[in-house]
Design a protein around this motif. Structure first.
Motif, PDB file in Angstrom:
ATOM      1  N   THR A  28     -30.674  -0.348  23.571  1.00  0.00           N
ATOM      2  CA  THR A  28     -31.132   0.500  24.668  1.00  0.00           C
ATOM      3  C   THR A  28     -32.647   0.420  24.649  1.00  0.00           C
TER       4      THR A  28
ATOM      5  N   VAL B  18     -27.264  -0.806  19.768  1.00  0.00           N
ATOM      6  CA  VAL B  18     -26.069   0.244  20.030  1.00  0.00           C
ATOM      7  C   VAL B  18     -24.957  -0.744  20.004  1.00  0.00           C
TER       8      VAL B  18
ATOM      9  N   GLY C 183     -36.214  -1.429  21.401  1.00  0.00           N
ATOM     10  CA  GLY C 183     -35.449  -0.678  21.793  1.00  0.00           C
ATOM     11  C   GLY C 183     -34.487  -0.475  20.372  1.00  0.00           C
TER      12      GLY C 183
ATOM     13  N   THR D 187     -36.298   1.408  24.689  1.00  0.00           N
ATOM     14  CA  THR D 187     -37.083   2.774  24.474  1.00  0.00           C
ATOM     15  C   THR D 187     -38.677   2.465  25.050  1.00  0.00           C
TER      16      THR D 187
END
Length: 114
Positions: free
Chosen positions: A94, A82, A79, A96
């Motif tokens: 996040t 963030v 990910g 991915t």
């Protein structure tokens, strides 16, 4: 033979039984260790001993590279880092990509770990 085993039961009767649903409640409270790995580096112990406050350690990844989400030492996802909304002092990721179990095995074999 195991006690309670009925060797008279035909195979067709076993196939007619409804599928057994696993009871996931049994494992839901088992703690696991989760880590987010930004990157890694290799250095001699002598260089490690010279590190101090403010030292910069160069990692083998770029800022734009995804980070690895590891659970109990295995990569399960990747990910992007963030900053959490309304919490400017905390990070999150996040997701991915979810890493397939086949990729786990291929990576373990290539690194020599199992």
């Amino acid at each position: 033979m195991a006690e309670g085993y009925d060797d008279e039961m035909p195979m067709a009767a076993a196939a007619d039984l409804p599928p057994v649903q696993p009871n996931l409640d049994v494992i839901m409270n088992i703690p696991v260790t989760m880590q987010v790995v930004l990157g890694s580096t290799v250095m001699p112990v002598a260089n490690l001993m010279k590190l101090g406050r403010g030292a910069v350690v160069k990692l083998d990844t770029n800022v734009s590279d995804p980070v690895d989400l590891m659970v109990n030492g295995r990569i399960v996802a990747r990910g992007e880092v963030v900053v959490l909304e309304n919490e400017d002092q905390r990070f999150g990721i996040t997701l991915t990509e979810i890493v397939s179990p086949a990729a786990h095995q291929a990576r373990a074999k290539s690194s020599g770990a199992i």
